[in-house]
Design an enzyme around this catalytic site. Structure first.
Site, PDB file in Angstrom:
ATOM      1  N   ASP A 165     -25.059 -14.701  62.499  1.00  0.00           N
ATOM      2  CA  ASP A 165     -25.031 -13.535  61.965  1.00  0.00           C
ATOM      3  C   ASP A 165     -23.247 -13.473  61.917  1.00  0.00           C
ATOM      4  O   ASP A 165     -22.227 -13.965  63.160  1.00  0.00           O
ATOM      5  CB  ASP A 165     -25.552 -12.834  62.396  1.00  0.00           C
ATOM      6  CG  ASP A 165     -24.996 -10.877  61.972  1.00  0.00           C
ATOM      7  OD1 ASP A 165     -24.603 -10.926  61.331  1.00  0.00           O
ATOM      8  OD2 ASP A 165     -25.792 -10.521  62.654  1.00  0.00           O
ATOM      9  N   ILE A 168     -18.376  -7.224  64.396  1.00  0.00           N
ATOM     10  CA  ILE A 168     -17.733  -6.980  65.120  1.00  0.00           C
ATOM     11  C   ILE A 168     -16.952  -6.150  67.021  1.00  0.00           C
ATOM     12  O   ILE A 168     -18.284  -5.165  66.690  1.00  0.00           O
ATOM     13  CB  ILE A 168     -16.166  -6.227  64.285  1.00  0.00           C
ATOM     14  CG1 ILE A 168     -16.003  -6.735  62.887  1.00  0.00           C
ATOM     15  CG2 ILE A 168     -15.187  -5.613  64.948  1.00  0.00           C
ATOM     16  CD1 ILE A 168     -15.381  -6.552  61.964  1.00  0.00           C
ATOM     17  N   HIS A 169     -16.512  -6.134  67.325  1.00  0.00           N
ATOM     18  CA  HIS A 169     -16.572  -5.999  68.627  1.00  0.00           C
ATOM     19  C   HIS A 169     -15.377  -5.622  69.005  1.00  0.00           C
ATOM     20  O   HIS A 169     -14.444  -6.303  68.650  1.00  0.00           O
ATOM     21  CB  HIS A 169     -17.298  -6.756  69.456  1.00  0.00           C
ATOM     22  CG  HIS A 169     -18.652  -7.091  69.516  1.00  0.00           C
ATOM     23  ND1 HIS A 169     -20.141  -6.433  69.987  1.00  0.00           N
ATOM     24  CD2 HIS A 169     -19.186  -7.988  69.120  1.00  0.00           C
ATOM     25  CE1 HIS A 169     -21.170  -6.876  69.478  1.00  0.00           C
ATOM     26  NE2 HIS A 169     -20.819  -7.913  68.734  1.00  0.00           N
ATOM     27  N   ARG A 170     -15.140  -4.314  70.215  1.00  0.00           N
ATOM     28  CA  ARG A 170     -14.066  -4.006  71.044  1.00  0.00           C
ATOM     29  C   ARG A 170     -14.247  -5.621  72.160  1.00  0.00           C
ATOM     30  O   ARG A 170     -14.627  -5.402  73.006  1.00  0.00           O
ATOM     31  CB  ARG A 170     -13.790  -2.731  71.420  1.00  0.00           C
ATOM     32  CG  ARG A 170     -14.873  -2.524  72.947  1.00  0.00           C
ATOM     33  CD  ARG A 170     -14.183  -1.202  73.017  1.00  0.00           C
ATOM     34  NE  ARG A 170     -14.736   0.011  74.687  1.00  0.00           N
ATOM     35  CZ  ARG A 170     -15.047   0.353  74.518  1.00  0.00           C
ATOM     36  NH1 ARG A 170     -15.639   1.061  73.869  1.00  0.00           N
ATOM     37  NH2 ARG A 170     -15.283   0.811  75.612  1.00  0.00           N
ATOM     38  N   GLY A 187     -28.204  -2.984  69.486  1.00  0.00           N
ATOM     39  CA  GLY A 187     -27.230  -2.675  68.658  1.00  0.00           C
ATOM     40  C   GLY A 187     -27.369  -3.824  67.593  1.00  0.00           C
ATOM     41  O   GLY A 187     -27.881  -4.468  66.584  1.00  0.00           O
ATOM     42  N   GLU A 233     -23.934 -11.603  57.812  1.00  0.00           N
ATOM     43  CA  GLU A 233     -23.331 -11.077  56.227  1.00  0.00           C
ATOM     44  C   GLU A 233     -21.711 -11.172  55.840  1.00  0.00           C
ATOM     45  O   GLU A 233     -21.330 -10.806  55.177  1.00  0.00           O
ATOM     46  CB  GLU A 233     -22.551  -9.540  57.387  1.00  0.00           C
ATOM     47  CG  GLU A 233     -23.802  -8.294  57.459  1.00  0.00           C
ATOM     48  CD  GLU A 233     -23.961  -9.386  59.097  1.00  0.00           C
ATOM     49  OE1 GLU A 233     -25.485  -7.889  58.892  1.00  0.00           O
ATOM     50  OE2 GLU A 233     -24.188  -9.878  59.606  1.00  0.00           O
ATOM     51  N   GLU A 289     -11.406   5.275  70.692  1.00  0.00           N
ATOM     52  CA  GLU A 289     -12.225   5.015  69.103  1.00  0.00           C
ATOM     53  C   GLU A 289     -12.498   5.804  68.364  1.00  0.00           C
ATOM     54  O   GLU A 289     -12.021   6.580  67.927  1.00  0.00           O
ATOM     55  CB  GLU A 289     -14.018   4.736  70.457  1.00  0.00           C
ATOM     56  CG  GLU A 289     -13.786   3.597  71.394  1.00  0.00           C
ATOM     57  CD  GLU A 289     -14.548   2.904  70.502  1.00  0.00           C
ATOM     58  OE1 GLU A 289     -14.699   2.590  69.402  1.00  0.00           O
ATOM     59  OE2 GLU A 289     -15.067   1.840  71.690  1.00  0.00           O
TER      60      GLU A 289
END
Length: 491
Positions: A165, A168-170, A187, A233, A289
């Site tokens: 998979d 996107i993360h910070r 999540g 995705e 954010e």
């Protein structure tokens, strides 16, 4: 002749000469707060501090401290530009994404000779390696926890290798070979894979891919239930481009990379280890954010150890974004629209004509739904649609329901509906004690101790601005004469 592969450079070539869509500058810019500070005025949009506006994507060719590297910001900070990039009407991008997710095209693996992302390989065990001096990752504000990778697509797989998979993360650059990654609890799929590695106390191999075709970054933000665990995705991007995304084996880790990235960080997420996100600054903040506020620094982000960095040899591009900008709305909102349309079309086909996740909600917290009623028996179907929207995307907080004569992309039209087709004592629904997004600062126990037991709980709101079917003739808009030749009067 082989079909030209889509990547960031091909997209830039397509929009470069379109009026108002792209701008380059050779003027030196400091990546520490200055770059974001400048773009805030030029084109950030979204919920960024005013003044801001919709403007061109910008390429900074002269980044202080990083000769030979470029930084691109705001490529997706305009829904109309996203429509141009995906060759589709911007008003129906949700339907386009819905079609793509249901007709996936699997990625295809290529060898290193066909992977521009691996033209240059820098090993992390080299004596002078320092990611902070290699990658021009900007800070959004002077109080950020450090330089952030905000547009890095993390690619990983399950322990048994059967599922993969992208998410996107910070990610903040903490040390010369260390990244702090915030994985939101409950999540994303990468978090589920990581749990498996933690159970056997082994590091999880990943790649962080930077500088990509927007079809990839937008497709990567789909979440359950639309894309269940194990749904990669990258297949969405393949469907959008009608060509498979090319992937390649990492040079130092057992993980795949996106072959046409500008940069790839090969790394491992350490099992059962965390660190303070702002350990270098102690400001208490992470970065701005999507709700428009400075995110609080997390006391326990995951520790990521870098093994190598690969990149293109010809002026590689670092792609970045401002957290609350319109770019986040495009990436988070359009897949959310697709998820809502997918569920409502299955449950109540033909009743939801379109959906828009507006900038006011950062692409996550608010949606406007355009409802079609065929007859009196459809009365109430609009509120059923709202409940389905909450089911499709748990982080949704507010739903506004309007009739199909309302332009959901025009706030004046939407608010006209609320002012002329809405009575607060009968057209408001409030659902208490539900889960939402922990980055919303109103969802803290201190805000309402009686109703918010833990961070991330919320009341959810429905504003029903649809006209009762039996009264539709009373609410008919003033009709003007059609004038097909109206443009002649501008000549």
């Amino acid at each position: 002749m082989a079909e030209e592969q889509y990547d960031l450079r091909k997209v830039l070539a397509e929009i470069k000469d379109l009026p108002g869509q792209y701008h380059e500058t050779d003027k030196e810019i400091d990546p520490e707060a200055d770059l974001a500070g400048v773009y805030r005025y030029i084109g950030a949009g979204g919920t960024v501090q005013r003044p801001t506006q919709e403007g061109p994507a910008m390429m900074f060719n002269n980044v202080k401290g990083f000769p030979g590297s470029r930084v691109l910001i705001g490529l997706q900070a305009s829904r109309k530009r996203v429509g141009t990039i995906l060759h589709h009407d911007y008003k129906t991008l949700g339907w386009l994404l819905n079609e793509a997710v249901t007709h996936p095209v699997e990625p295809v693996e290529v060898d290193r000779s066909h992977a521009p992302a691996q033209e240059v390989v820098v090993k992390a065990d080299e004596p002078d390696f320092d990611i902070r001096k290699l990658l021009a990752a900007p800070t959004n504000t002077p109080v950020d926890a450090g330089p952030y990778i905000t547009m890095g697509v993390v690619y990983g797989h399950s322990v048994d290798g059967k599922e993969s998979d992208v998410t996107i993360h910070r990610m903040v650059l903490e040390d010369k070979d260390t990244i702090g990654m915030y994985i939101m609890p409950g999540g994303r799929h990468i978090g589920a894979f990581l749990k498996g590695y933690q159970e056997i106390n082994k590091p999880m191999p990943i790649t962080i891919n930077i500088g990509l075709d927007p079809a990839i970054t937008i497709g990567a933000t789909f979440e359950p239930p639309t894309t269940p665990l194990g749904y990669n995705e990258l297949q969405v991007a393949g469907a959008l481009r009608n060509q498979p995304v090319q992937i390649v084996q990492g040079t130092t880790v057992d993980a795949k990379a996106i072959a046409r990235s500008e940069w790839v960080i090969e790394a491992e997420i350490l099992p059962n280890q965390t660190m303070q996100e702002d350990i270098n600054t102690n400001t208490g903040y992470a970065m701005p954010e999507f709700p428009g506020y400075n995110g609080k620094a997390n006391p326990a982000v995951n520790v990521v150890k870098i093994k190598a960095v690969t990149h293109r040899k010809d002026n590689p591009i670092v792609q970045t974004t401002i957290g609350p900008s319109e770019e986040h709305v495009s990436m988070a909102g359009i897949p959310t629209e697709a998820s809502i349309l997918s569920l409502t079309e299955r449950a109540i086909p033909g009743k939801v004509k379109n959906v828009y996740d507006a900038p006011a909600g950062g692409g996550k917290l608010m949606t406007i739904m355009q409802i079609h009623k065929d007859n009196e028996a459809d009365e109430g179907i609009q509120r059923q649609a709202a409940l389905l929207a909450f089911s499709a995307f748990k982080e949704l907080k507010t739903v506004i329901l309007v009739d199909e004569d309302v332009d959901i992309f025009d706030w004046n039209d939407v608010m006209w509906t609320i002012n002329t087709r809405f009575q607060a004592d009968r057209d408001i629904m409030v659902l208490e004690g539900m889960r939402n997004h922990p980055l919303d600062p109103s969802e803290l126990p201190e805000y309402d101790p009686a109703r918010i037991r833990v961070r991330g709980m919320s009341s959810k709101l429905v504003l029903d601005g649809t006209v009762p079917y039996t009264m539709k003739d009373t609410f008919k808009r003033a009709s003007f004469k059609d004038m097909p030749n109206w443009k002649e009067y501008l000549d």
